[in-house]
Design an enzyme around this catalytic site. Structure first.
Site, short mmCIF file in Angstrom:
data_model
loop_
_atom_site.label_atom_id
_atom_site.label_comp_id
_atom_site.label_asym_id
_atom_site.label_seq_id
_atom_site.Cartn_x
_atom_site.Cartn_y
_atom_site.Cartn_z
N ASN A 1 -3.70 6.04 -1.13
CA ASN A 1 -3.42 6.07 0.31
C ASN A 1 -2.71 7.35 0.76
O ASN A 1 -2.77 7.70 1.93
CB ASN A 1 -2.62 4.84 0.71
CG ASN A 1 -3.51 3.61 0.71
OD1 ASN A 1 -4.70 3.70 0.98
ND2 ASN A 1 -2.94 2.46 0.40
N SER B 1 0.82 -1.21 0.00
CA SER B 1 0.00 0.00 0.00
C SER B 1 0.85 1.25 0.00
O SER B 1 0.33 2.35 -0.18
CB SER B 1 -0.84 0.05 1.28
OG SER B 1 -1.63 -1.07 1.39
N HIS C 1 -1.34 -2.40 -7.02
CA HIS C 1 -2.07 -2.10 -5.79
C HIS C 1 -3.57 -2.26 -5.98
O HIS C 1 -4.25 -1.35 -6.46
CB HIS C 1 -1.70 -0.67 -5.32
CG HIS C 1 -2.31 -0.30 -4.02
ND1 HIS C 1 -2.74 0.98 -3.74
CD2 HIS C 1 -2.59 -1.04 -2.93
CE1 HIS C 1 -3.25 0.99 -2.52
NE2 HIS C 1 -3.16 -0.21 -2.01
P1 NAD Z 1 -3.55 -9.41 6.27
O1 NAD Z 1 -2.97 -9.17 7.63
O2 NAD Z 1 -5.01 -9.69 6.15
O3 NAD Z 1 -2.79 -10.64 5.54
C1 NAD Z 1 -1.41 -10.76 5.46
C2 NAD Z 1 -1.10 -12.23 5.23
O4 NAD Z 1 0.29 -12.36 4.94
C3 NAD Z 1 -1.38 -13.09 6.48
O5 NAD Z 1 -2.23 -14.18 6.13
C4 NAD Z 1 0.01 -13.55 6.90
O6 NAD Z 1 0.04 -14.85 7.48
C5 NAD Z 1 0.73 -13.55 5.53
N1 NAD Z 1 2.18 -13.56 5.67
C6 NAD Z 1 2.95 -12.85 6.54
N2 NAD Z 1 4.26 -13.19 6.38
C7 NAD Z 1 4.29 -14.12 5.37
C8 NAD Z 1 5.34 -14.86 4.75
N3 NAD Z 1 6.59 -14.70 5.14
N4 NAD Z 1 5.01 -15.71 3.77
C9 NAD Z 1 3.74 -15.88 3.37
N5 NAD Z 1 2.71 -15.21 3.92
C10 NAD Z 1 2.98 -14.34 4.91
O7 NAD Z 1 -3.11 -8.15 5.40
P2 NAD Z 1 -3.82 -7.58 4.07
O8 NAD Z 1 -4.80 -6.55 4.47
O9 NAD Z 1 -4.24 -8.72 3.21
O10 NAD Z 1 -2.59 -6.81 3.41
C11 NAD Z 1 -1.65 -7.48 2.58
C12 NAD Z 1 -0.93 -6.47 1.72
O11 NAD Z 1 -1.89 -5.78 0.90
C13 NAD Z 1 -0.18 -5.40 2.49
O12 NAD Z 1 0.98 -5.05 1.80
C14 NAD Z 1 -1.18 -4.25 2.52
O13 NAD Z 1 -0.57 -3.00 2.68
C15 NAD Z 1 -1.79 -4.39 1.14
N6 NAD Z 1 -3.12 -3.79 0.99
C16 NAD Z 1 -4.02 -3.83 2.00
C17 NAD Z 1 -5.28 -3.25 1.83
C18 NAD Z 1 -6.29 -3.27 2.93
O14 NAD Z 1 -7.26 -2.52 2.88
N7 NAD Z 1 -6.15 -4.10 3.94
C19 NAD Z 1 -5.61 -2.67 0.61
C20 NAD Z 1 -4.68 -2.68 -0.44
C21 NAD Z 1 -3.43 -3.24 -0.23
#
Ligand code: NAD
Length: 313
Positions: free
Chosen positions: A212, A141, A162
């Protein structure tokens, strides 16, 4: 005659030539089966791509697949997809036990926790198993695409993709090139994103990109408004829903995004732009320290453990 010459130019253009040689992206890998990894897998599988997902534990994949199945049921109920489409999409999604399972992927999208150290480790572990032509995308993000790309063996085939949350519903994908991302990678990835029915907005590689950069300071300001006692959780969200016609209040939205992700983005803005206006609100830090990360942990600015979300302040 002019058209024939133009056609010949395209054939001779090295970028089009290389793009043609490589062909379209077909097989997708995803690292991270959280809300974003699951959402992206949902979209990709419904568009007919085979997708394999890795996470730290198989249970995370099982939870993601159950959520995808439930969300697809909603799409069936509203007439957006058919039962057959759901069945074949679910069958296209598999668990990747290790990075080795990405060896035939054309594109691997990293969607793990918003933490640069975590992401760097993933790329170091992932790249040795990839095909030389495979593209690596990141759903970060906020973190610099150039810096993340530099940790891989292929900065020219590294790109920011993204997706917005929830990925199956939101129309936009921001595309961000790192300094080294080449034209072939950009073109092939763009074609892939368009094939998902998404609209692309291209952003330069600056902290938190466009969406963001604008959205998170607003959320952080809402947390300051709460912290300073200007309004309660309910008052602030009601004010912005009814007073600014936002579909969700900012604190409700923060819980939806994940408070850990919100804090990481503010830290990237604060450090990356060296401007005190981006300092994360201490109350946001406190919620994250408590492990109250929003919906995903069932408690954040609201408590989701009962029948109806209840404000926690
Ligand atoms: P989340 O916490 O729901 O999921 C993250 C996942 O990554 C978890 O299941 C965790 O176990 C896994 N993980 C962590 N370390 C790992 C590893 N070494 N190998 C494999 N898996 C691993 O987070 P999210 O909201 O899905 O966010 C994920 C990414 O997407 C981030 O970079 C975030 O900034 C981005 N993002 C989030 C949003 C949002 O609204 N939440 C929107 C757009 C982008």
């Amino acid at each position: 005659m002019d058209d024939i010459v133009k056609g010949a130019d395209i054939l001779a253009d090295p970028v089009s030539q290389r793009t043609r040689e490589l062909g379209p992206i077909r097989k997708i890998g995803i690292v991270g089966a959280g809300q974003m990894g699951g959402g992206i897998a949902h979209v990709v599988a419904l568009s007919g791509y085979d997708v394999t997902i890795n996470d730290v534990a198989k249970e995370r994949f099982d939870t993601a697949l159950a959520a995808i199945d439930k969300n697809m049921s909603r799409q069936i109920a509203s007439g957006k997809i058919s039962e057959d489409e759901r069945e074949s999409a679910i069958a296209r999604i598999t668990f990747a036990e290790s990075m080795q399972d990405f060896s035939d992927a054309d594109l691997v999208i990293e969607a793990a926790t918003e933490d640069e150290t975590v992401k760097r480790k993933i790329f170091v572990g992932l790249c040795p198993f990839l095909k030389p032509d495979a593209i690596v995308g990141t759903n970060t993000s906020s973190i610099s695409i150039t810096r993340l790309g530099a940790t891989t063996d292929r900065p020219e085939r590294f790109i920011g993709l993204h997706f917005m949350n929830p990925a199956p519903v939101m129309e936009l994908v921001e595309m961000i090139r790192g300094i080294a991302t080449d034209d072939v990678t950009f073109g092939r990835t763009k074609e892939f994103v368009e094939s998902l029915g998404k609209t692309i907005a291209v952003s330069e590689d600056f902290p938190a990109f466009m969406v963001n950069r604008i959205l998170l300071p607003m959320i952080n300001e809402a947390v300051y408004t709460l912290y300073e006692g200007v309004g309660s959780v309910d008052a602030i969200d009601t004010a912005m829903r009814l007073g600014a016609h936002h579909p969700m209040g900012p604190l409700q939205l923060a819980d939806f995004i994940g408070l850990d992700t919100c804090l990481s983005i503010m830290q990237v803005l604060y450090e990356g732009l060296a401007d005190s206006k981006y300092r994360p609100c201490p109350l946001l830090v406190k919620y994250v320290e408590a492990g109250w990360l929003g919906r995903k942990t069932k408690r954040g600015f609201y408590d989701y453990r009962g029948e109806k979300p209840m404000p926690t302040r």
